[in-house]
Enzyme design. Structure first.
Site, short mmCIF file in Angstrom:
data_model
loop_
_atom_site.label_atom_id
_atom_site.label_comp_id
_atom_site.label_asym_id
_atom_site.label_seq_id
_atom_site.Cartn_x
_atom_site.Cartn_y
_atom_site.Cartn_z
N LYS A 69 0.80 -1.23 0.00
CA LYS A 69 0.00 0.00 0.00
C LYS A 69 0.83 1.29 0.00
O LYS A 69 0.40 2.30 -0.53
CB LYS A 69 -0.92 0.01 1.23
CG LYS A 69 -2.15 -0.85 1.08
CD LYS A 69 -3.02 -0.74 2.31
CE LYS A 69 -4.41 -1.26 2.05
NZ LYS A 69 -5.31 -1.07 3.19
N ASP A 86 -10.28 3.45 1.92
CA ASP A 86 -10.51 2.82 3.23
C ASP A 86 -11.24 3.75 4.20
O ASP A 86 -12.23 3.36 4.83
CB ASP A 86 -9.17 2.40 3.87
CG ASP A 86 -8.68 1.06 3.36
OD1 ASP A 86 -9.51 0.26 2.89
OD2 ASP A 86 -7.46 0.81 3.42
N1 LIG Z 1 -13.42 -3.91 7.33
C1 LIG Z 1 -12.51 -3.48 6.48
O1 LIG Z 1 -12.83 -3.07 5.35
C2 LIG Z 1 -11.08 -3.43 6.87
C3 LIG Z 1 -10.14 -2.70 6.12
C4 LIG Z 1 -8.79 -2.67 6.53
C5 LIG Z 1 -8.41 -3.38 7.67
N2 LIG Z 1 -9.34 -4.10 8.36
C6 LIG Z 1 -8.96 -4.84 9.57
O2 LIG Z 1 -8.42 -3.91 10.49
C7 LIG Z 1 -7.42 -4.51 11.30
C8 LIG Z 1 -6.15 -3.64 11.26
O3 LIG Z 1 -5.63 -3.58 9.95
P1 LIG Z 1 -4.38 -2.61 9.60
O4 LIG Z 1 -4.06 -2.84 8.17
O5 LIG Z 1 -4.62 -1.23 10.08
O6 LIG Z 1 -3.24 -3.29 10.53
P2 LIG Z 1 -1.89 -2.63 11.08
O7 LIG Z 1 -1.45 -1.50 10.23
O8 LIG Z 1 -0.96 -3.77 11.28
O9 LIG Z 1 -2.29 -2.04 12.53
C9 LIG Z 1 -2.59 -2.89 13.59
C10 LIG Z 1 -3.06 -2.09 14.81
O10 LIG Z 1 -3.43 -3.01 15.83
C11 LIG Z 1 -2.72 -2.70 17.04
N3 LIG Z 1 -2.49 -3.91 17.82
C12 LIG Z 1 -2.05 -5.12 17.36
N4 LIG Z 1 -1.99 -6.01 18.38
C13 LIG Z 1 -2.38 -5.36 19.51
C14 LIG Z 1 -2.55 -5.73 20.85
N5 LIG Z 1 -2.26 -6.98 21.30
N6 LIG Z 1 -3.00 -4.80 21.74
C15 LIG Z 1 -3.30 -3.56 21.32
N7 LIG Z 1 -3.18 -3.12 20.04
C16 LIG Z 1 -2.72 -4.02 19.14
C17 LIG Z 1 -1.45 -2.05 16.56
O11 LIG Z 1 -0.88 -1.30 17.62
P3 LIG Z 1 0.70 -0.91 17.63
O12 LIG Z 1 0.81 0.33 16.79
O13 LIG Z 1 0.99 -0.68 19.04
O14 LIG Z 1 1.43 -2.10 17.04
C18 LIG Z 1 -2.00 -1.17 15.42
O15 LIG Z 1 -2.59 -0.01 15.91
C19 LIG Z 1 -7.26 -5.92 10.73
O16 LIG Z 1 -8.05 -6.78 11.51
C20 LIG Z 1 -7.84 -5.83 9.33
O17 LIG Z 1 -8.36 -7.06 8.86
C21 LIG Z 1 -10.65 -4.13 7.99
#
Ligand SMILES: NC(=O)c1ccc[n+]([C@@H]2O[C@H](COP(=O)([O-])OP(=O)(O)OC[C@H]3O[C@@H](n4cnc5c(N)ncnc54)[C@H](OP(=O)(O)O)[C@@H]3O)[C@@H](O)[C@H]2O)c1
Length: 283
Positions: A67, A103
């Protein structure tokens, strides 16, 4: 007539719901288009984008890990991708590759379906990763007051600083702990979880529990695997309204569809296709 080809590029892509959703939309509108998922790890991205140009592929969805890296390979960025600093949609405009990010606006469109305008609404956002950044920009642009709580404080600070710089709005930052979250949620209208907490296989985990919520709160979990997360179960227990991750998933795909085709996306058809696909997978 020439078939127009669209593709998702990322790694992994096998679990994506986008092919089912987009092909259903093309079918519903009788468009001679096809959407495929192509596994493109980071090391293959430059060649893949050259291939898009050479083959005349009409558009892309872009997912992890491409991305951000794809930005340097495109000809132009729309304002949505430029402010967020990440691309999830590419349109091949007669040889010119233009990047967009749907998004954030996808999430806001799903929320609007429940609460109407976000102007003046108090939004608490859990997380500061890729999805959070896009949603944070769109929420502030939509006129919401935003509070971000993230495990890694520096990441939340970076999102707040980018918003302040680009949009001139202040974002409140709080710690990801029960006391600070409970206080912020007392006066919040909307809670959005963008962290991976609650995602399969850790389906019994949640950052916020029912005692921290109130009945007028709308709780949106963007996690869609599973759809009914522990957070949403806690929200129901508190009598709060819930919105699962399918809402954003469908709306961000619908916005991509509209960018590529210039036609209004058949939202219900796309939602039904995504649901069918999900049902076929998770027992
Ligand atoms: N519905 C939709 O259309 C859609 C679209 C995009 C994404 N999503 C979903 O959204 C989620 C995040 O995606 P992303 O691409 O943003 O991922 P990402 O960039 O990897 O971000 C992950 C986030 O989760 C936090 N995190 C991970 N483990 C944690 C824990 N044990 N305790 C507290 N915080 C934690 C991270 O915090 P740190 O910064 O501290 O690591 C960060 O803020 C995924 O489940 C994805 O499938 C859904």
């Amino acid at each position: 007539m020439k078939t127009r080809v669209f593709a998702l590029i990322g790694d992994p892509v096998e679990q994506s719901l986008s092919p089912a959703m987009q092909n259903a939309a093309f079918g519903a509108l009788g468009l001679n288009c096809v959407y495929i998922a192509l596994r493109v790890p980071s090391a293959g991205l430059t060649d893949a984008v050259a291939g898009v140009r050479a083959l005349g592929i009409s558009g892309l969805n872009v997912t992890t890990p491409n991305k951000i890296k794809i930005i340097d390979l495109l000809d132009e960025l729309d304002e949505s991708a430029n402010s967020v600093g990440a691309v999830n949609t590419v349109k091949n405009d007669r040889g010119k590759l233009v990047g967009f990010n749907t998004d954030g606006d996808g999430c806001i469109r799903a929320l609007r379906g429940r609460v109407g305008s976000l102007r003046g609404k108090d939004v608490v956002l859990l997380g500061a990763g890729g999805a959070a950044r896009a949603i944070a920009f769109s929420a502030v642009k939509a006129g919401a007051g935003l509070t971000i709580a993230n495990r890694t404080a520096s990441r939340a600070r970076a999102v707040a600083e980018a918003i302040e710089q680009r949009l001139g709005s202040t974002v409140k930052l709080i710690g990801l702990n029960r006391a600070e979250l409970a206080r912020a949620l007392r006066k919040a209208d909307i809670l959005i979880n963008t962290t991976t907490v609650g995602m399969r296989p850790r389906i019994d985990e949640t950052i916020v529990t029912s005692s921290m919520m109130h009945r007028k709160l709308l709780v949106n979990d963007i996690v869609y695997d599973p759809l009914q997360t522990r957070l949403l179960r806690e929200a129901k227990r508190a009598g709060a309204e819930v919105l699962d991750g399918l809402g954003m998933l469908v709306q961000q795909g619908a916005l991509s569809f509209e960018i590529w085709t210039g036609k209004r996306a058949p939202i219900r058809v796309m939602a039904a296709a995504a649901k069918r696909e999900l049902k076929g997978r998770c027992p």
